[in-house]
Design an enzyme around this catalytic site. Structure first.
Site, mmCIF file in Angstrom:
data_model
loop_
_atom_site.group_PDB
_atom_site.id
_atom_site.type_symbol
_atom_site.label_atom_id
_atom_site.label_comp_id
_atom_site.label_asym_id
_atom_site.label_seq_id
_atom_site.Cartn_x
_atom_site.Cartn_y
_atom_site.Cartn_z
ATOM 1 C CD GLN A 122 -3.267 -0.412 2.009
ATOM 2 O OE1 GLN A 122 -2.945 -0.677 3.157
ATOM 3 N NE2 GLN A 122 -4.475 0.019 1.665
ATOM 4 C CD GLN A 182 -1.024 1.692 -6.432
ATOM 5 O OE1 GLN A 182 -0.036 1.094 -6.868
ATOM 6 N NE2 GLN A 182 -1.924 2.253 -7.229
ATOM 7 C CD GLU A 183 -2.876 4.726 -1.290
ATOM 8 O OE1 GLU A 183 -3.090 5.946 -1.476
ATOM 9 O OE2 GLU A 183 -3.643 3.832 -1.695
ATOM 10 C CB SER A 184 3.504 7.788 -0.389
ATOM 11 O OG SER A 184 4.196 6.746 0.281
ATOM 12 C CE1 TYR A 192 -4.982 1.375 -3.787
ATOM 13 C CE2 TYR A 192 -6.231 -0.196 -2.470
ATOM 14 C CZ TYR A 192 -5.270 0.786 -2.559
ATOM 15 O OH TYR A 192 -4.580 1.186 -1.438
#
Ligand code: ZN
Length: 341
Positions: free
Chosen positions: A72, A75-77, A177
């Site tokens: 995550q 993927q997020e940052s 996602y």
């Protein structure tokens, strides 16, 4: 008093030594079912400055493995602890201020609970994902979505949407996602080979990346079958292939389209096949046990590059060899044997 002291020492030893073992044991048992994505985190694949926080995140609850949190963050940052988004999401795990207000804690003890502090952000993310996992785990089914996949879907679309559809909602964004995280997560797993008794995974965990599935498909490449008889994995050229069952090799050689292919007769009319190998490491008649290396991934035969085409055939007559038996979908079949990807 001496006896009491001894008892106390024994009790402390019990807490220190035994309880973690028991906790670990129940953890792997509990998550072995309904969570096919669990594997061992390979800490070396986590950026060094975040490693211990990611390892700690994997201990918050049984449903959310450390590698899932790592995926995550990737993927997020992209592991940028100072990341901000146009809508106001902050830090490594891209918390919105409202969510942070309810979850944030000062884990690193620097006097402030901040989504820009890696320790604080990763800890909060783990607790958040555990909450989400808890709220959707009732929708996990054997052979279907796992708890962590549902938790990712809840993170993306909200737990209400997961409840409404009783599983991963049919939204393209959410499905993408979940699929992206599933494959990203595998990049943080160690090269463990899952073996359970008679059955094992045909590739190391880090290479168990399902690509083309079983059944009808559009024309994938010139000469490729439009009714796919196996499960493909996007493993690199030269990666070791492991026997997915204990049994006897009943075919090892070239077959048109398949290139170099090996079949293992697992008994009971079941056969497992491994196509497109760059090198076959066994011969017909050889006994193998699940998890034994039997060859190398390659791109022989018809295909669009190196990958493993894995087949399961059932109902094969004794000594059938060749292409005997009827192809079945490998993923649910292997799940029934306790081997998941
Ligand atoms: Zn294939």
């Amino acid at each position: 008093m001496k006896a009491l002291g001894g008892a106390l020492v024994a009790f402390v030893l019990f807490l220190v030594v035994l309880v973690p073992i028991v906790a670990q044991g129940s953890r792997s048992v509990e998550t072995g079912v309904g969570n096919p994505l669990l594997g061992n985190l390979d800490s070396a694949k986590i950026p060094a400055e975040y490693r211990k926080f990611i390892e700690a995140a994997g201990t918050v609850c049984a449903e959310v493995p450390a590698a899932a949190i790592a995926a995550q963050i990737q993927q997020e940052s992209g592991w940028n602890s100072k990341a901000t988004s146009p809508v106001g999401a902050q830090g490594l795990t891209q918390f919105m201020p409202g969510t942070w207000a309810t979850l944030g804690r000062d884990v690193d003890g620097n006097g402030v609970a901040s989504p820009f502090d890696p320790a604080d952000a990763i800890d909060a993310q783990a607790r958040y994902m555990c909450q989400l996992a808890g709220s959707v785990k009732r929708y996990a089914v054997q052979g279907g979505s796992s708890v962590i996949e549902l938790a990712w879907a809840a993170y993306n679309a909200g737990p209400g949407a997961v409840a409404q559809y009783g599983g991963i909602p049919p939204y393209a964004e959410t499905q993408n996602y979940v699929a992206t995280l599933r494959s990203t997560m595998s990049t943080f797993l160690g090269d463990v080979v899952k073996v359970g008794g008679k059955w094992g995974a045909p590739l190391a965990a880090s290479h168990l990346i399902p690509t083309s599935g079983f059944g009808p498909r559009g024309s994938p490449c010139g000469g490729c079958s439009s009714n796919h008889q196996g499960q493909d994995f996007g493993a690199p050229d030269g990666a070791p292939i492991y026997a997915a069952c204990s049994g006897i090799v009943d075919f090892a050689g070239q077959m048109s389209g398949y290139g170099n292919i090996t079949f293992i007769n697992c008994g009971g009319g079941v056969r497992t096949g491994y196509a497109h190998q760059s090198a076959i490491g066994v011969r017909v008649g050889q006994k193998v046990t699940a998890g034994t290396e039997i060859g190398k991934v390659g791109a022989t035969g018809v295909g669009t590059g190196a990958h493993l085409h894995f087949e399961v055939r059932t109902g094969a007559p004794a000594g059938g060899g060749g292409l005997s038996g009827t192809p079945v979908s490998p993923t649910p079949f292997m799940r029934e044997q306790g081997i998941t990807w």
